[in-house]
Design a protein around this motif. Structure first.
Motif, short mmCIF file in Angstrom:
data_model
loop_
_atom_site.label_atom_id
_atom_site.label_comp_id
_atom_site.label_asym_id
_atom_site.label_seq_id
_atom_site.Cartn_x
_atom_site.Cartn_y
_atom_site.Cartn_z
N GLY A 83 0.79 -1.22 0.00
CA GLY A 83 0.00 0.00 0.00
C GLY A 83 0.83 1.27 0.00
O GLY A 83 0.34 2.33 0.44
N VAL A 84 2.05 1.22 -0.51
CA VAL A 84 2.91 2.40 -0.58
C VAL A 84 2.30 3.42 -1.53
O VAL A 84 1.80 3.07 -2.60
CB VAL A 84 4.33 1.99 -1.04
CG1 VAL A 84 5.18 3.22 -1.33
CG2 VAL A 84 5.00 1.11 0.01
N GLY A 85 2.37 4.71 -1.16
CA GLY A 85 1.73 5.75 -1.97
C GLY A 85 2.67 6.61 -2.78
O GLY A 85 2.21 7.49 -3.53
N HIS A 86 3.98 6.40 -2.66
CA HIS A 86 4.94 7.25 -3.37
C HIS A 86 6.25 6.47 -3.51
O HIS A 86 6.77 5.93 -2.53
CB HIS A 86 5.18 8.54 -2.57
CG HIS A 86 6.01 9.57 -3.27
ND1 HIS A 86 6.44 10.72 -2.62
CD2 HIS A 86 6.50 9.66 -4.53
CE1 HIS A 86 7.15 11.46 -3.47
NE2 HIS A 86 7.20 10.84 -4.63
N PHE A 87 6.76 6.40 -4.73
CA PHE A 87 7.98 5.64 -5.01
C PHE A 87 8.97 6.59 -5.69
O PHE A 87 8.66 7.20 -6.70
CB PHE A 87 7.66 4.45 -5.93
CG PHE A 87 8.70 3.37 -5.97
CD1 PHE A 87 9.94 3.59 -6.54
CD2 PHE A 87 8.43 2.12 -5.45
CE1 PHE A 87 10.90 2.60 -6.58
CE2 PHE A 87 9.37 1.11 -5.49
CZ PHE A 87 10.61 1.34 -6.05
N TYR A 121 4.79 8.33 -8.43
CA TYR A 121 6.25 8.27 -8.40
C TYR A 121 6.89 9.64 -8.58
O TYR A 121 6.25 10.61 -9.00
CB TYR A 121 6.76 7.34 -9.51
CG TYR A 121 6.57 7.90 -10.90
CD1 TYR A 121 7.59 8.63 -11.52
CD2 TYR A 121 5.37 7.72 -11.59
CE1 TYR A 121 7.42 9.16 -12.79
CE2 TYR A 121 5.19 8.25 -12.86
CZ TYR A 121 6.22 8.96 -13.46
OH TYR A 121 6.05 9.49 -14.71
N SER A 122 8.19 9.67 -8.28
CA SER A 122 9.03 10.83 -8.56
C SER A 122 10.39 10.32 -9.02
O SER A 122 10.93 9.37 -8.44
CB SER A 122 9.22 11.71 -7.32
OG SER A 122 7.99 12.23 -6.86
N ILE A 123 10.94 10.96 -10.04
CA ILE A 123 12.29 10.66 -10.52
C ILE A 123 13.15 11.90 -10.30
O ILE A 123 12.81 12.98 -10.78
CB ILE A 123 12.29 10.28 -12.01
CG1 ILE A 123 11.46 9.01 -12.25
CG2 ILE A 123 13.72 10.10 -12.53
CD1 ILE A 123 11.20 8.72 -13.72
N VAL A 124 14.23 11.75 -9.56
CA VAL A 124 15.20 12.82 -9.37
C VAL A 124 16.39 12.52 -10.27
O VAL A 124 17.08 11.51 -10.07
CB VAL A 124 15.65 12.95 -7.90
CG1 VAL A 124 16.67 14.09 -7.76
CG2 VAL A 124 14.46 13.19 -6.99
N PRO A 173 3.91 13.18 -4.82
CA PRO A 173 4.53 12.57 -6.00
C PRO A 173 4.52 13.53 -7.19
O PRO A 173 3.53 14.20 -7.45
CB PRO A 173 3.66 11.34 -6.26
CG PRO A 173 3.04 11.02 -4.94
CD PRO A 173 2.82 12.34 -4.26
N LEU A 174 5.64 13.59 -7.89
CA LEU A 174 5.74 14.46 -9.07
C LEU A 174 5.06 13.83 -10.27
O LEU A 174 4.62 14.55 -11.18
CB LEU A 174 7.22 14.70 -9.42
CG LEU A 174 8.11 15.35 -8.35
CD1 LEU A 174 9.56 15.36 -8.82
CD2 LEU A 174 7.63 16.77 -8.06
N ASN A 175 5.03 12.48 -10.28
CA ASN A 175 4.62 11.76 -11.49
C ASN A 175 5.37 12.32 -12.69
O ASN A 175 4.81 12.54 -13.77
CB ASN A 175 3.11 11.81 -11.68
CG ASN A 175 2.38 10.99 -10.63
OD1 ASN A 175 2.80 9.87 -10.31
ND2 ASN A 175 1.32 11.55 -10.07
N GLY A 176 6.64 12.55 -12.48
CA GLY A 176 7.50 13.13 -13.49
C GLY A 176 8.91 13.23 -12.96
O GLY A 176 9.30 12.52 -12.02
N ILE A 177 9.68 14.16 -13.53
CA ILE A 177 11.12 14.26 -13.28
C ILE A 177 11.48 15.62 -12.70
O ILE A 177 10.96 16.64 -13.15
CB ILE A 177 11.90 14.05 -14.60
CG1 ILE A 177 11.65 12.63 -15.15
CG2 ILE A 177 13.39 14.30 -14.42
CD1 ILE A 177 12.12 12.45 -16.57
#
Length: 239
Positions: A83-87, A121-124, A173-177
């Motif tokens: 049930g994680v909400g942000h990766f 998700y978020s990508i850094v 979450p950014l749902n992006g970069i």
């Protein structure tokens, strides 16, 4: 609650998150978690709101593709069950513009799997770490000479990367970069000369457009003038 994977790179992220009042717990093989076999993943993500994946392939060759595919599939599956909400993952500025490098293609695969997955998700994406410069110098060193291309590079301190990753992980979450970079742009050969000079190393840097891994990089894909700029300057970091 946060879970980070890869104790070495994740330790500063964990410190930053805990200092900000969050509860962050690091995991790695030393804590019984194996992202390739899946061992311990379900237990590790239990109760976590956010997963920060900082694991890295043990090699930079074609085998890195299989590492990132298997590790991401296993982590995402466990995170969904928990049930994680942000990766969150850490990647590289310009990674999708250098298909000639196996490792860069592997990181693109990691990003693609995450973006197509079931979890916000978020990508850094970061530019090259200042801490990698010694390794870069060693790749093409021969006696009293180091050969480096004039590839533009915008180095960033790992502590600034950790701060940025922690900030993104604690947000929505950014749902992006999000791109992050150091405040200065150098050519790689110039950076090599600065590094050797400040370390009292008398070796000579010769500009060679065919030398080393970054010789295949064309243009300024390792820099990003529009990125979120970190504060640490390279000569200050050397000091």
């Amino acid at each position: 609650m946060f879970r980070t994977y890869d104790r070495r790179k994740g330790s500063q992220v964990v410190k930053n998150l805990n200092a900000a009042g969050h509860e962050a717990v690091p995991h790695s093989q030393s804590t019984g978690v194996d992202v390739i076999s899946g061992q311990g993943l379900d237990e590790a993500v239990a109760g976590a709101d956010v997963v920060v994946n900082l694991t890295n392939s043990p090699t930079f060759d074609e085998a890195s593709l299989a590492f990132f595919q298997t590790s991401m599939n296993n982590l995402l599956a466990a995170a969904q069950r928990g049930g994680v909400g942000h990766f969150v993952i850490l990647s590289i500025v310009g990674v999708d513009e250098v298909p000639e490098l196996d490792y860069y293609r592997a990181k693109v695969l990691q990003e693609t799997i995450l973006a197509a997955g079931p979890i916000p998700y978020s990508i850094v994406r970061a530019t090259q770490f200042m801490e990698f410069m010694d390794a870069v110098l060693s790749w093409t060193a021969n006696g009293d000479t180091v050969r480096l291309p004039a590839t533009p590079i915008q180095p960033i301190a790992s502590k600034d990367v950790a701060s940025a990753v922690a900030e993104v992980a604690a947000g929505a979450p950014l749902n992006g970069i999000r791109n992050i970079a150091g405040p200065e742009i150098f050519s790689l050969d110039e950076l090599g000369r600065i590094t050797l000079s400040r370390k009292g190393d008398n070796r000579t840097v010769v500009t060679d457009p065919t030398a080393g891994m970054f010789a295949v990089v064309k243009g300024d894909v390792l820099t990003d003038k529009d990125a979120h700029l970190a504060p640490t300057r390279y000569t200050d970091w050397l000091s």
